[in-house]
Design an enzyme around this catalytic site. Sequence first.
Site, PDB file in Angstrom:
ATOM      1  N   HIS A  38      -4.021  -1.665   2.959  1.00 26.73           N
ATOM      2  CA  HIS A  38      -3.535  -2.924   2.371  1.00 26.73           C
ATOM      3  C   HIS A  38      -2.387  -3.539   3.172  1.00 26.73           C
ATOM      4  CE1 HIS A  38      -5.857  -2.768  -1.469  1.00 26.73           C
ATOM      5  NE2 HIS A  38      -6.015  -1.524  -1.048  1.00 26.73           N
ATOM      6  N   ASP A  46       3.218  -8.913   6.424  1.00 28.00           N
ATOM      7  CA  ASP A  46       2.553  -8.610   5.159  1.00 28.00           C
ATOM      8  C   ASP A  46       1.055  -8.466   5.398  1.00 28.00           C
ATOM      9  OD1 ASP A  46       2.422  -8.133   2.447  1.00 28.00           O
ATOM     10  OD2 ASP A  46       3.745  -9.827   1.957  1.00 28.00           O
TER      11      ASP A  46
END
Length: 485
Positions: free
Chosen positions: A157, A364
């Site tokens: 992720h 991110d």
Amino acid sequence: MNLVVVSNRVSRGKANEPMTGGLAAALLPVVEKSGAIWVGSSGRVRDGAQKEPFAEIEALGEGALAMLDLPAAHYGGYYEGFANSALWPALHSRTDLIRASQEDYLSYREVNAFMARALLRFQKPDTAFWIQDYHFLALGAELRDLGVVQPIGFFLHTPWPARAVFGGVPHHRELVEAMLAYDLIGFQTEDDCENFLSYVRSDLGLAARDGVVTSRHGSSRVAVFPIGIDPEKFAQQAAKAVSHPDVSRLRRSLNGEKLAIGVDRLDYSKGLPNRINAFDRMWTLQPGLARAVTLLQIATPSRGAIEAYGNLQNDLAKQVSDVNGRHGEVDWTPIRYLNKGFSQTVLAGLYRTAQVGVVTPLHDGMNLVAKEYVAAQNPADPGVLVLSKFAGAANELETALIVNPHDIDGMARTIAMALSMPLNERKLRWEAMMKKLRGGTIQQWFADFVDALQETQADRDSGEPLIADPVIWPPQPANLNARYH
Ligand code: F6P
């Protein structure tokens, strides 16, 4: 197929559970419907958890949620230690923050091995395992070690950094070698995938062609699966949530000023000091925007036992108080800064209330807050998303106002531009982003990954050996130091 999904953090699906985007919130609606067994940490630790690791197994939608108490002796070294003080900083290109001892590494490996042993309880001939995130890089290898031959997939992720950066992680080679026990390795973006393949070629000297890496484990397919949300469901939730008491109170408290919102875990990867600096700069350069816009920054405390996080929390509190002290008025607070979590319902309503969403991480993986902010908007009067080019979401949400979070003046100008953007342009940009969200939902992401994982089974059935060599590590947990040099 019997699917077993594994992640460190799980969600119990309670309506008022505080959430800040992230894996657990994203997986919940799809795992619930899939009939899978979702295995993760109970959040508690226990001595002697080896004998009966499962604290609770409960129904979750069509499937089940199984939560384990992790071994008390290894939890700190695993979670605060190696996972979040070595891997997390490296994956977010902050090698300067890597702090991890050999004991931490051994605990990380021990928790991976512990999870592997616990998962055997759910193993059936037609089981496929889908492991999530950096907490369990070595879990596939541990499962193979225990004789598991079923398909095992892994999805990361977070970003995967440039090859030299991952080289800053202690035992990096061993870890990536262990990852190659997975049949399928999924990343959020092409860049992550390329970085990983480049590491595998240069540091492990392995062949990687057409996204397939050949190692002594056999072959691993490496591919991109950008995670999404359920935009229609989120939009409905947001439309309803505007009448939630917290959201109504917020609206009433705004004296005609516009609202900008930031919602993040309190983490150094999120670029919060730079964001606060950008607002500071904007109010300094354009004093006319004082009273015209308030920033609501929700920064949910996270991993507080780690020094870097404690320092960030202290620094941010000082920074916000300094900005408020300089720009504030007796009846106007420029930044409303909250250190707590909110339920997804309340967040949906807050996003819809804000004319500007600021999502400006330094690094991110995807950033689902960006996607949720877009989905929450009122189609007749949508807000503007200001998005860092270093969030995975920027690859899809190209009509957001894309910023460089290191360029404070640029961000200040862009936020001001967002505040004055005409309705027509806001609508055009928002519609294009919604189209992207509808084309890449969380349901599609889940189905694509599971299909690709099943295809690895087909390759296996066609005679391609996936485990070429004997297992890498001896299965006995004794003598850990010898086991993981
Ligand atoms: O970005 C990866 C991720 O797993 C997110 O999904 C989640 O927000 C975070 O990392 C995990 O945080 P925590 O340490 O609170 O489980």
